[in-house]
Design an enzyme around this catalytic site. Structure first.
Site, short mmCIF file in Angstrom:
data_model
loop_
_atom_site.label_atom_id
_atom_site.label_comp_id
_atom_site.label_asym_id
_atom_site.label_seq_id
_atom_site.Cartn_x
_atom_site.Cartn_y
_atom_site.Cartn_z
CG ASP A 97 -2.19 1.17 1.08
OD1 ASP A 97 -2.25 1.53 0.42
OD2 ASP A 97 -1.70 1.39 2.08
CG ASP A 135 -1.48 8.35 2.05
OD1 ASP A 135 -0.72 8.37 2.32
OD2 ASP A 135 -2.16 9.03 1.23
CG ASP A 154 -2.01 2.73 5.99
OD1 ASP A 154 -2.17 1.55 5.36
OD2 ASP A 154 -2.92 3.30 6.46
MG MG Z 1 -2.86 3.39 3.66
#
Ligand code: MG
Length: 343
Positions: free
Chosen positions: A26, A28, A226
């Site tokens: 991922d 961000d 995240d």
């Molecule tokens: Mg993310």
């Protein structure tokens, strides 16, 4: 689908970058935040890559093209990154549409350039108006300049029975100035106005995972993310292993309360976790032990004894919380134990 319920983070005797052939990363909250690289991301990715791990970047954001994303990563010092190393929800939704409409069909686009490029790549023709006789409507994040009238075009076509697709349904998107409405919020506008339901491609849904596997050829992929409800749930749905890093939106309390589909295989502070093995959590009569820590489930809260690395304490707490919760969500208060770990 039956699958055993995860009750603790797994151990790994090998560095994760050696145990898995491809990292599905991922962006961000994992690689960058705002415009800047997250601490240790650039060096860790370089080392994993030099060790032979394939790195692929998987984003739900359909606005930017893979070229643009790759250029941004290269600018951050992650080299060499090419468009082939980036997989977007625009690509996943374009493939999904192409499987349901005739070759070359017109598709009404409510979104940005990333979506148009992805449709053309599948031989589809992006159009702008409900009057262009589209075979499908697709909605992807269009950025702050998307005019309100675009939603009306979508509604006109959907009301006539044209199938509706969405790249992803993330309700929010982080910006330098705060939390902005994401494509999921835009999809809600059209859903409320039409009463229809879109087919969705992005994380955590299978079309996105399928797209990443088709494009990378990964045989033993590790999802690195995240967010529990996109990255980790997407890995769960795809039945592949995952590493949660704590550099983004998830905190310790959310991890302890995670239901089965949100429990990662591994947890680490940041991307340096890719470069090392992961400690075992041992279950015994006295509780769950990891490193110097022992975690137990009390009547109304989680207890932690010992000392050592904070992450080991968190891993032990995960085992106590997830074992207690089983197929549900742990209701025990982990606040005091987490505070002891500085998490
Ligand atoms: Mg993310």
């Amino acid at each position: 689908m039956s699958r055993s319920v995860r009750t603790k983070p797994e151990g790994s005797g090998q560095a994760l970058s050696e145990a898995y052939d491809t990292a599905l990363l991922d962006l961000d909250g994992v690689v960058y935040a705002g415009g800047s690289a997250i601490a240790h991301a650039v060096d860790s990715l370089a080392e994993a890559r030099e060790g032979g791990m394939r790195l692929a970047y998987v984003t739900n954001n359909a606005l930017r093209t893979p070229d643009t994303v790759a250029a941004h990563l290269t600018e951050l010092g992650i080299r060499p990154t090419g468009a082939d190393d980036v997989i977007t929800s625009a690509q996943a939704v374009a493939r999904l549409i192409s499987e349901q409409v005739p070759q070359g069909a017109r598709v009404l686009v409510i979104g940005g350039e990333g979506l148009r490029v992805a449709l053309r790549e599948r031989g589809l023709t992006p159009v702008e108006s409900a009057d262009d006789d589209p075979a499908a409507v697709v909605q992807g994040y269009g950025g702050p300049e998307l005019p309100w009238g675009r939603f009306a075009e979508a509604c006109y076509a959907i009301a006539r029975g044209v199938p509706w697709f969405a790249s992803n349904t993330d309700l929010t998107i982080p910006s330098g100035r705060g939390i902005a409405p994401g494509n999921g919020a835009a999809v809600e506008v059209v859903r409320i106005a039409t009463g229809a339901e879109p087919q969705v491609a992005g994380k955590p849904l299978p079309p996105m995972h399928r797209e990443t596997i088709l494009r990378t050829g990964a045989e033993r992929p590790l999802v690195v993310g995240d967010r529990l409800d996109t990255d980790i749930e997407g890995a769960f749905n795809g039945d592949v292993d995952s590493l949660l890093v704590l550099t983004g939106v998830t905190d310790g309390a959310q991890l302890l309360a995670a239901p089965p589909q949100h429990r990662p295989t591994y947890v680490d502070a940041d991307l340096r976790g890719m470069l090392r093995g992961q400690p075992e959590v041992a279950a015994g009569d006295g509780g769950f032990r990891c490193g110097g820590w022992t975690a137990t489930a009390g009547t109304d809260r989680l207890e932690l004894d010992g000392d050592g690395e904070a992450l080991d304490g968190l891993r032990a707490l995960c085992a106590a919380a997830w074992t207690t919760a089983g197929e549900g969500r742990c209701e025990l208060d982990g606040g005091k134990a987490l505070a002891r770990l500085g998490l």
